[in-house]
Every structure is written in C-alpha cells, then in structure tokens.
Design an enzyme around this catalytic site. Structure first.
Site: not given
Ligand code: NVA
Ligand code: CP
Length: 300
Positions: A104, A131, A134, A219, A259, A287
């Site tokens: 990540r 992502h 997800q 989101d 998500c 997930r």
């Molecule tokens: N768009 C959000 C998704 C979090 C799971 C981010 O990148 O923070």
């Molecule tokens: N939706 C998602 O990826 O959640 P987290 O940031 O908690 O992993």
C-alpha cells in the site's frame, strides 16, 4: 517465468476475475461454517503499508491464517523503507523470502517499480491511482445481492480518485454503464478516462446522474495524502453528498456502497450509510473472502 501481479483490475482478464469472485463465494460459505481449506500451507505474504489501514491489513492477515499460511506486517517506521532503503532493494530481498507481497503506497509508479524487481506476485493494497482489491469485494457484494452487474447502471459520486479509477476499469471489463458525478476540477485521470470512455460518462448534476441507477457508490472527499486540501475539498464537494433525497432519485432497489472508512455528514449521511439500501458492512466483510480467492489464484 514472470510472476502474475495484481496492480490494477486490468492485470487479470474477465474470466480470471469471475473465477476469483466465484471462488470467494465458496470460501465465504466455508468460513461461515468454520471449515477452512489450508490451500496456502507454509506460504507467507509480506505486507508493506506506507499508509494507514484497518480493513486491508486485517483481511489479508486473517485470510493468510485461515488458508494455513502466515502474513508479515511491515510499516515504514518499523522497517528500513522509512530510513531510505530503495524499494528496488526491498523488493529483491523480500521476494526471496516470502511467496507474495502486498504493497500500500502513494504513487502508482512506486508499486510498478517494486513489482518489476520482484520474483513473486505483487498485490496493490491501494495506491494513489487504484484500489483493485476493493473492487473484488464490491463486485462480489453486487453479485451476491443482485446477480450479474453486466448492463447495469452505476453512479460514482465525489472525487475522481483511486477508487473511481478502479470502478472505471471494472465498467470496461464487466460491461456496465458508469456515470461519474464529480465537481469540476476533480475529474478522474484523463488516460484512464480515455481507455474506458465507451463505458464511462460525466454528469455534473448529481440528481440527474443517479436517475434509474442500480448502484450508488462514493468515497471520502479527501484521500490519504491529500490532507492539506481538506478544507477546500469539504466546501467544493457539498452538493455531492449521498443522502436520502439523492437516493430517492435512484431506482427503488438501488444498492449503496462505500469502501470505508466513511465520514458521516460529509460524503454520506448517517441515514443512507445505516439505511436499508446500504451494503457497506457486507462489502467490508467481503474483503476477506475475495482476497483469499485472489491469493490462491496468484499462487496456483
Ligand atoms: N480513496 C481513499 C480510499 C481509502 C480506502 C484513500 O485513498 O484514502
Ligand atoms: N477500504 C479500505 O481499504 O480500508 P482500509 O484503509 O481500512 O484498509
């Protein structure tokens, strides 16, 4: 032989993705019965998180344990990555020790570079641009509740961000119509838009966008790494909140997905998030099952 990576949804074809979704349903049923197939006995997943996470970390770690394997969590502060060790070095070292690696991170190019040096499959656990994990859970959730998503109308409200890009890829792969309702200045990436344009259109008016829609998705308005823009974003995104009034413009049986984590009173109202059309808790739980199926696919 080059390993199969999962960097975007486009890393796999439609049949492969469908096979993962079908397998996820089987694994879900087995998990509910506490019946675990240890298909990944002795296998190890390395997980590098350069951003925060709840769902992604716990689902991968639990998934590996249930499949008979093990997961190792690495954070920038607890590893040499945060002290400047180049990712190409980390990649070459880890890929001799573990069976696959989840990353990540921020720039998508960082993930691509990591993968290019890895001898084992690399999974995108979220980048600034995509992502895909997800989307496996979202697609499983849609299939379980409504059947095939092909030919359906899906609306994305809010930021043209990493989740939005993955929905655009999904629209092309699974042949559904995706309407994006984003404020001016927050459209998705032009390259992703060009590559998905037959399936994706932009409608700035959220009320018009959600008419006759089968699935409404949103989101957070400020993604991880964009905290400095938060105040400005909060002001500009207000008309794009998913609330009861907006959901009334969608089909009566439209589903709502997010998500998570959600910011109640910003991108979604409490009433919608906790309401009868919301499948967000099931979506989050999925997930676990969809990523277990992905892990099996990448090793077999
Ligand atoms: N768009 C959000 C998704 C979090 C799971 C981010 O990148 O923070
Ligand atoms: N939706 C998602 O990826 O959640 P987290 O940031 O908690 O992993």
């Amino acid at each position: 032989m080059n390993p199969r990576h999962f960097l975007t949804l486009n890393s796999l074809n439609r049949d492969e993705l469908l096979s993962i979704i079908n397998r996820a349903s089987v694994l879900k049923k087995q998990t509910k019965e506490k019946n675990y197939e240890t298909t990944l006995n002795n296998r190890v997943l390395g997980m590098i998180f350069e951003k925060s996470s709840t769902r992604t970390r716990v689902s991968f770690e639990t998934g590996m344990a249930q499949l008979g394997g093990h997961a190792i969590y690495l954070s920038p502060t607890g590893s040499q990555i945060g002290r400047g060790e180049p990712i190409k070095d980390t990649s070459r070292v880890l890929s001799q020790m573990v069976d696959f690696i989840m990353l990540r991170t921020f720039e998508h190019e960082r993930l691509e570079k990591f993968a290019s040096y890895s001898d084992v499959p690399v999974i995108n656990g979220l980048s600034d641009s995509f992502h895909p994990c997800q989307l496996l859970a979202d697609l499983l959730t849609y299939y379980e509740n409504r059947g095939s998503i092909e030919g359906k109308k899906v609306v994305w409200l809010g930021d043209g961000n990493n989740m939005c890009h993955s929905y655009m890829n999904a629209a092309k792969i699974f042949n559904f119509q995706l309407i994006l309702s984003c404020p001016e200045g927050y459209d998705p990436d032009a390259v992703v838009l060009e590559s998905t344009k037959e399936f994706v259109s932009i409608e700035r008016n959220p009320q018009i966008a959600v008419e006759n829609t089968d699935l409404v998705v949103t989101d957070v308005w400020t993604s991880m790494g964009q905290e400095k823009e938060q105040k400005q974003r909060l002001e500009q995104f207000v008309p794009y909140q998913v609330n009861t009034n907006l959901m009334e413009c969608a089909n009566e049986d439209a589903l709502f997905m997010h998500c998570l984590p959600a910011h109640r009173g910003e991108e979604v109202s409490e009433a919608v998030l906790e309401g009868p059309q919301s499948v967000v808790w099931e979506e989050a739980g999925n997930r676990l099952h969809s990523q277990k199926a992905l892990l099996e696919f990448l090793l077999n």
